[in-house]
Scaffold this active site. Structure first.
Site, PDB file in Angstrom:
ATOM      1  N   HIS A  90       0.892  -1.019  -0.065  1.00 30.47           N
ATOM      2  CA  HIS A  90      -0.127  -0.143   0.001  1.00 30.47           C
ATOM      3  C   HIS A  90       0.737   1.335  -0.007  1.00 30.47           C
ATOM      4  O   HIS A  90       0.767   1.946  -0.964  1.00 30.47           O
ATOM      5  CB  HIS A  90      -1.114  -0.159   1.068  1.00 30.47           C
ATOM      6  CG  HIS A  90      -1.560   1.203   1.490  1.00 30.47           C
ATOM      7  ND1 HIS A  90      -2.414   1.699   0.406  1.00 30.47           N
ATOM      8  CD2 HIS A  90      -1.497   2.170   2.513  1.00 30.47           C
ATOM      9  CE1 HIS A  90      -3.000   2.996   0.938  1.00 30.47           C
ATOM     10  NE2 HIS A  90      -2.427   3.324   2.171  1.00 30.47           N
ATOM     11  N   HIS A 114       3.744   6.714   5.489  1.00 28.74           N
ATOM     12  CA  HIS A 114       2.407   7.530   6.210  1.00 28.74           C
ATOM     13  C   HIS A 114       1.858   6.907   7.247  1.00 28.74           C
ATOM     14  O   HIS A 114       1.094   7.396   7.741  1.00 28.74           O
ATOM     15  CB  HIS A 114       1.677   8.082   5.060  1.00 28.74           C
ATOM     16  CG  HIS A 114       0.865   7.092   4.489  1.00 28.74           C
ATOM     17  ND1 HIS A 114       1.382   6.204   3.294  1.00 28.74           N
ATOM     18  CD2 HIS A 114      -0.384   6.508   4.573  1.00 28.74           C
ATOM     19  CE1 HIS A 114       0.351   5.456   2.915  1.00 28.74           C
ATOM     20  NE2 HIS A 114      -0.861   5.380   3.770  1.00 28.74           N
ATOM     21  N   GLU A 118       0.717   5.756  12.750  1.00 27.95           N
ATOM     22  CA  GLU A 118      -0.359   5.359  13.317  1.00 27.95           C
ATOM     23  C   GLU A 118      -0.667   4.099  13.466  1.00 27.95           C
ATOM     24  O   GLU A 118      -1.384   3.530  14.644  1.00 27.95           O
ATOM     25  CB  GLU A 118      -1.578   5.802  11.916  1.00 27.95           C
ATOM     26  CG  GLU A 118      -3.073   5.557  12.287  1.00 27.95           C
ATOM     27  CD  GLU A 118      -3.662   5.864  10.994  1.00 27.95           C
ATOM     28  OE1 GLU A 118      -4.815   5.107  11.025  1.00 27.95           O
ATOM     29  OE2 GLU A 118      -3.446   6.958  10.296  1.00 27.95           O
ATOM     30  N   ASP A 119       0.011   3.030  12.642  1.00 27.58           N
ATOM     31  CA  ASP A 119      -0.348   1.726  12.925  1.00 27.58           C
ATOM     32  C   ASP A 119       0.934   0.929  13.783  1.00 27.58           C
ATOM     33  O   ASP A 119       0.529  -0.024  14.539  1.00 27.58           O
ATOM     34  CB  ASP A 119      -0.052   0.737  11.410  1.00 27.58           C
ATOM     35  CG  ASP A 119      -1.344   1.400  10.560  1.00 27.58           C
ATOM     36  OD1 ASP A 119      -2.455   1.863  11.272  1.00 27.58           O
ATOM     37  OD2 ASP A 119      -1.463   0.797   9.431  1.00 27.58           O
ATOM     38  N   ASP A 181      -3.214   8.148  -0.976  1.00 29.17           N
ATOM     39  CA  ASP A 181      -3.654   7.444  -0.050  1.00 29.17           C
ATOM     40  C   ASP A 181      -4.878   6.744  -0.278  1.00 29.17           C
ATOM     41  O   ASP A 181      -5.231   5.866  -0.057  1.00 29.17           O
ATOM     42  CB  ASP A 181      -3.198   7.952   1.338  1.00 29.17           C
ATOM     43  CG  ASP A 181      -3.681   6.958   2.433  1.00 29.17           C
ATOM     44  OD1 ASP A 181      -3.562   5.574   2.267  1.00 29.17           O
ATOM     45  OD2 ASP A 181      -4.278   7.403   3.472  1.00 29.17           O
ATOM     46  N   ASP A 301     -25.316  14.476 -24.320  1.00 25.21           N
ATOM     47  CA  ASP A 301     -23.839  14.845 -24.075  1.00 25.21           C
ATOM     48  C   ASP A 301     -22.991  13.706 -23.548  1.00 25.21           C
ATOM     49  O   ASP A 301     -21.952  14.612 -22.639  1.00 25.21           O
ATOM     50  CB  ASP A 301     -23.591  16.431 -23.886  1.00 25.21           C
ATOM     51  CG  ASP A 301     -24.284  16.617 -22.623  1.00 25.21           C
ATOM     52  OD1 ASP A 301     -24.946  15.788 -21.876  1.00 25.21           O
ATOM     53  OD2 ASP A 301     -23.972  17.793 -21.843  1.00 25.21           O
TER      54      ASP A 301
END
Length: 759
Positions: A90, A114, A118-119, A181, A301
């Site tokens: 990812h 990134h 957080e993880d 992301d 259109d």
């Protein structure tokens, strides 16, 4: 919200991950080189990313990126995505999207890193030490606030967005990496649970799609729109996709004929052009069908053409040539070159009637305009040519990012901030002029007051009137393209709470709310104190306990002082009853006793004491304009966010509807004993249309010791005689005074009917 206790374990997750990585490397012999191909299942390759970066990054920058990759790979070791792929795939995919924009090495490193904060619980200080402060700041701006407790999922989401958007205001690369992301997450959303898919798709449509459009990232804007549409309405998506595929075959002959005619005609005119066929996005087709109530066959259109010319002047030459080839549709020409869109987009748009009567849209632009149209603010990195072609776009983007900081300064909480920002993320705009011919772009539906706040906050705060095209108009007047707007100000003017009902822009809304909060702070604080004291008395608690519990109460409510807590209650941001119950819990915990409860588990409490009002409380207590209550009327009050207490009559129909929706926000209200002012109310009188009737009624109102503040007439026809409807807004002391006045008017000859008007 409050911080959770930090992990006291000295061994960090990063150290454990590194040890696990070394163990895995020794046992499997895997290669962590940046250019390594996967040697075993579960090892992601970044050879494609390496190839993209080597085109424009120096060897020293590539070395830094390799280091960021190795660290990220080490941190995410053993972590898998829902699809079964190793998680590192990812960050690599996100970095590849950023590499397509040719973002610098710091942004690519942030894309690879990134998720590590957080993880994997990597600290910002560790990233600063390894990769420098700029990269660490980018990663921090992209990380959610997972270590903070929030009262609700909505509050958590709003606070995370606020953090991200403010980081974006300082460095636009934050949102570019975040959009990359989100794009990759949307491309791989199929592996998520249905409810989570819908939530992520809705969030993408509401926030990330408008941001992509606002920054001019049209390619991402269109793809995110279609991906969100596919997950929010899968059946509709499949149905339209099938119809477009069928139409593609049916209309191929028409499209080919138009393409050939256009190329030949423009070549004959001596123009060097590139002509591209363009298909409307599935969501664009769906939105047009829904908004205009059309069937698919009526959306003519679906296909359009993009013409890229070699110079600014040739845009208009190509336009004239096309208008000579096919007839233009009236009202379908837009010049976004002379007046660019808010996101810097420039093109000429025209719709022509092609062969077989088919409407066809053409977009005409230069190569430079095309780059900006496709990549928006990212074109700054894509095409660093040393010229000034991007200057206007960068200035517009900077102005918008600066407005985010202005809104943040004036906004009370994260949910309100997100609400203001969403209001500003509008693709459609109107363009108006100042008296000195400066162009101002505003969201569609913006009013003259929005214009005033766009010029300067002080101009908005002091606005009293406006001239639109040199004619006086109300501040709530909606602006149209080409209007010349002049704001008239007065140093004594101040924002009115009613302004919030018609302003359109986030800046105007946040500035008005900020002013109402600060100017009326004393009134709101006093009202909040009264509401909380009455709620405590209802629960049989002594308000004198508050000083003893203040510190604990503030710690658990995130308010900075008791006055701030009172003010929040006074403006409706907090409910006095809920705060009082929280205080009850603190008292009972201290006493070690459980509250008295019913067999159903409800706390036993008496009916809350009503709030006493006198009509002179200021803007923190407002009498509702829908029913205009006067002394003698039964009352009920609604606590509305940032507007304080709105007092309605008990028999007000609008209040009944609102109370059914939000019963928790309503309290009992009663009139005080000594009221030394007069109150507005409306009456309607039907009279036979005879000379002098208005004068006689006005005289009777004056003789009854009442004042007229407004009058209107509406002529109507009865079957037998002409009837005139008179509407008055009058000022009376109370219901007794009003009843006496109405009796006196009813005695006047030729008065057919008189009644008090509500709603």
């Amino acid at each position: 919200m409050k911080l959770m206790p930090a992990d006291s374990t000295p061994t960090t997750v990063a150290v454990k991950r590194a040890a696990a990585r070394r163990s895995a490397t020794n046992s499997a012999g895997s290669n962590t080189s940046m250019d390594a191909a996967p040697s075993a299942p579960g090892v992601a390759s970044i050879s494609d990313l390496s190839a993209k970066l080597s085109v424009y990054l120096s060897e020293s920058d590539l070395k830094k990126v390799r280091e960021a990759y190795r660290f990220s790979d080490e941190m995410h070791l053993g972590q898998m995505r829902k699809s079964g792929e190793p998680y590192i795939s990812h960050p690599i995919a996100v970095a590849e999207i950023c590499a397509d924009w040719k973002l610098d090495a710091q942004a690519i490193m942030a894309a690879l890193l990134h998720d590590v904060m957080e993880d994997q619980d990597v600290k910002k200080e560790e990233l600063i030490e390894r990769f420098g402060a700029p990269v660490a700041s980018l990663v921090d701006g992209l990380s959610k606030l997972d270590k903070i407790e929030f009262q609700s999922q909505v509050e958590a989401q709003a606070e995370n967005f606020r953090k991200m958007l403010l980081a974006m205001a300082r460095d636009v690369r934050v949102i570019l990496v975040k959009l990359a992301d989100r794009l990759h997450n949307m491309r791989t959303l199929d592996f998520m649970a249905p409810e989570k898919k819908r939530r992520i798709a809705r969030e993408t449509m509401e926030v990330y799609v408008p941001i992509a459009h606002r920054l001019g990232l049209n390619n991402i804007y269109r793809e995110l729109q279609d991906l969100s549409f596919a997950h929010l309405h899968p059946l509709r998506y499949r149905t339209i996709a099938k119809a477009v595929k069928a139409a593609r075959g049916n209309r191929r002959e028409v499209v080919s004929k138009i393409l050939e005619s256009v190329k030949n005609t423009l070549a004959a005119a001596g123009l060097e052009v590139q002509v591209y066929g363009r298909e409307k996005t599935l969501y664009g087709i769906y939105r047009k069908m829904r908004n205009k109530h059309l069937s698919f066959s009526q959306v003519l259109d679906v296909y359009g053409f993009r013409i890229v010319v070699d110079s600014f002047a040739n845009c208009y030459v190509a336009l004239g040539t096309l208008h000579a080839l096919y007839k233009p549709m009236p009202g379908k020409f837009k010049d976004y070159i002379a007046i660019p869109k808010l996101n810097g987009y420039q093109s000429l748009h025209t719709t022509l009637i092609g062969p077989y009567g088919t409407p066809v849209e053409f977009q005409i632009r230069t190569q430079e305009m095309h780059r900006v149209a496709e990549s928006g603010v990212a074109a700054h990195w894509l095409y660093k040519s040393g010229d000034d072609s991007m200057t206007d776009l960068q200035q517009r983007t900077h102005a918008w990012l600066q407005s985010l900081l202005d809104i943040q300064k004036q906004t009370g909480d994260s949910a309100e901030f997100l609400e203001h920002v969403k209001v500003d993320l509008f693709p459609d705009s109107v363009y108006v002029f100042t008296p000195k011919s400066k162009i101002i772009a505003l969201p569609r539906g913006a009013t003259a007051l929005d214009f005033a706040y766009t010029i300067h906050t002080d101009v908005g705060d002091q606005a009293i009137a406006v001239k639109i095209n040199h004619e006086q108009a109300p501040l709530r007047s909606e602006l149209r393209n080409g209007d010349i707007v002049e704001i008239i100000t007065s140093p004594t003017s101040r924002p009115n709470p009613n302004w919030l009902t018609f302003v359109r822009t986030g800046k105007a809304r946040s500035a008005i709310r900020h002013h109402l909060r600060t100017i009326n702070l004393a009134e709101s604080t006093e009202l909040g104190r009264r509401l909380l004291n009455q709620a405590l008395i209802t629960l049989k608690l002594d308000p004198e306990l508050l000083p003893q519990l203040a510190e604990r109460l503030l710690n658990e409510s995130s308010a900075k002082s008791m006055d701030e807590l009172y003010a929040d209650i006074g403006v409706g941001k907090r409910m006095a009853a809920l705060v009082a119950r929280h205080i009850l819990g603190l008292v009972e915990n201290d006493a070690g006793a459980a509250p008295s409860v019913t067999p159903q588990g409800d706390i036993i409490q008496s009916k809350p004491a009503p709030v006493v009002i006198y009509g002179n409380e200021g803007t923190s207590v407002q009498l509702a304009p829908c029913c205009m209550p006067i002394p003698g009327d039964g009352l009920q009050g609604q606590l509305r966010r940032d507007q304080g207490l709105i007092v309605h009559a008990l028999d007000c129909d609008q209040a009944k509807r609102n109370r059914a929706k939000e019963p928790d926000r309503w309290i009992d209200v009663v009139w005080g004993q000594e009221l030394n002012r007069r109150f507005d109310c409306r009456i309607m009188i039907l009279v036979k249309n005879e000379r002098g009737m208005l004068a006689r009624i006005a005289a009777e109102i004056g003789e009854s010791d009442a004042n007229i503040s407004y009058v209107a007439m509406d002529n109507g026809k009865d079957e037998t005689m002409p009837i005139t409807q008179l509407k008055f807004t009058i000022q009376v002391e109370d219901r007794v005074h009003l009843a006496r006045l109405m009796r006196n008017i009813r005695r006047i000859p030729n008065v057919a009917r008189i009644m008090r008007e509500r709603g």
